[in-house]
Write an enzyme that holds these catalytic residues in place. Structure first.
Site, PDB file in Angstrom:
ATOM      1  N   LYS A  99       0.836  -1.206   0.000  1.00 43.02           N
ATOM      2  CA  LYS A  99       0.000   0.000   0.000  1.00 43.02           C
ATOM      3  C   LYS A  99       0.875   1.262   0.000  1.00 43.02           C
ATOM      4  CE  LYS A  99      -3.943  -0.155   2.543  1.00 43.02           C
ATOM      5  NZ  LYS A  99      -4.686  -0.340   3.827  1.00 43.02           N
TER       6      LYS A  99
HETATM    7  C1  E4P Z   1      -8.203  -0.326   4.206  1.00 43.21           C
HETATM    8  O1  E4P Z   1      -7.359  -0.629   3.374  1.00 43.21           O
HETATM    9  C2  E4P Z   1      -8.282   0.994   4.820  1.00 43.21           C
HETATM   10  O2  E4P Z   1      -7.055   1.354   5.398  1.00 43.21           O
HETATM   11  C3  E4P Z   1      -9.419   1.059   5.808  1.00 43.21           C
HETATM   12  O3  E4P Z   1     -10.569   0.528   5.215  1.00 43.21           O
HETATM   13  C4  E4P Z   1      -9.671   2.462   6.357  1.00 43.21           C
HETATM   14  O4  E4P Z   1     -10.836   2.463   7.121  1.00 43.21           O
HETATM   15  P1  E4P Z   1     -11.244   3.686   8.089  1.00 43.21           P
HETATM   16  O5  E4P Z   1     -11.606   4.859   7.232  1.00 43.21           O
HETATM   17  O6  E4P Z   1     -12.404   3.167   8.862  1.00 43.21           O
HETATM   18  O7  E4P Z   1     -10.046   3.982   8.931  1.00 43.21           O
END
Ligand code: E4P
Length: 294
Positions: free
Chosen positions: A113
């Site tokens: 990521k």
């Molecule tokens: C997944 O890859 C993301 O980091 C995650 O869904 C973020 O979620 P949030 O907005 O609830 O922190």
């Protein structure tokens, strides 16, 4: 058992391998998992260590992250596991890429990521050229998704995900699900090399509507996947309608996918805020706030 008409891949959004086990048991399948620094900071192993008065060095916390990811990977060997590089607002592409390469070696099914920021896109462009699989995170606009498409042109399907964050848009009164609809529609005009991973899911309707919209992947927090499993894995029928509860529409832009990625306006305040918060959560675990090193 996987519903026969479910084409979307279902990922767990979390950092606790015990939850991975529980979800596989409950659903009978799991296609992958996403992690991020905030989710790792919330895992029981980290919390218990801090509650006992312990601290982590940068190295300790990266080793912990690697161990968690290895456990998750072993539970879903044919799935994809997203691992997020440390990136604050001053982290350069070279440093993100260095971390990404290291993390990619941790497990055979890693997806790295990078933020959908200027430096993140430079890193992702280089990463796919050198054979890494990537997931461009903190995406809040169609333009950012178009830039991800352009920066990774030539990659094969499965190697690139883009993660639009719907819940964080909902939180400020915009209909995050519109962004999924707009990106899925825009990508239909392309070659299909980027897959849409619906992220920041907050409720069952996000899950059902993302399936209905044809999102390639959805990453879902434990409690919501559990609810879905306990209800018998319901699918959205032909009559399913998403109630946006008065959230503001995000208009669809007529985006052209043929430009260079640098020609798209990729700025968004929530991408900046997201990077600040992820790095803050990570640094809060370390004795001395510092740029993390793998
Ligand atoms: C997944 O890859 C993301 O980091 C995650 O869904 C973020 O979620 P949030 O907005 O609830 O922190």
């Amino acid at each position: 058992m996987r519903p026969h008409n479910l084409k979307t891949r279902i990922f767990l959004d979390g950092g606790n391998p015990d939850e991975t086990k529980e979800i596989i048991k409950l659903l009978g399948f799991l296609d992958g998992q996403t992690t991020n620094p905030t989710l790792i900071a919330k895992t029981p192993g980290v919390r218990e260590h801090l509650e006992r008065g312990g601290r982590f060095t940068s190295e300790d916390i990266y080793n912990y992250y690697r161990d968690v990811v290895k456990k998750i990977s072993a539970l879903i060997p044919r799935g994809s596991v997203s691992i997020e590089v440390y990136a604050d607002l001053s982290t350069k592409a070279d440093e993100m890429l260095r971390q990404g390469r290291e993390m990619f070696s941790w497990i055979p099914n890693a997806q790295i990521k990078f933020p959908a920021s200027q430096e993140g896109l430079i890193a992702a462009e280089q990463a796919v050229k050198s054979g890494l699989r990537v997931n461009l995170t903190l995406c809040f606009t169609q333009e950012q998704a178009a830039a991800v498409y352009a920066a990774t042109r030539g990659a094969k399907r499965g190697d690139v995900f883009v993660s639009p964050f719907i819940g964080r848009l909902d939180d400020r009164g915009e209909n995050g699900m519109d962004l999924i609809s707009n990106i899925v529609g825009m990508y239909r005009k392309g070659d299909g090399h980027v897959e849409v991973l619906t992220a920041s899911v907050r409720n069952m309707d996000h899950l059902l509507y993302a399936i209905k919209l044809g999102s390639d992947i959805i990453t879902v927090p434990f409690e919501i996947l559990k609810e879905w499993g306990e209800k018998g894995l319901p699918m959205p029928g032909d009559d399913y309608r998403y109630d946006s509860k008065g959230l503001r529409t995000i208009p669809c832009k007529d985006s052209d996918l043929s430009k260079k990625w640098q020609d798209y306006d990729i700025s968004h305040d929530l991408t900046v805020k997201g990077m600040e918060n992820f790095s803050k959560d990570w640094n809060s675990l370390i004795g001395q706030p510092a740029g993390a090193r793998t």
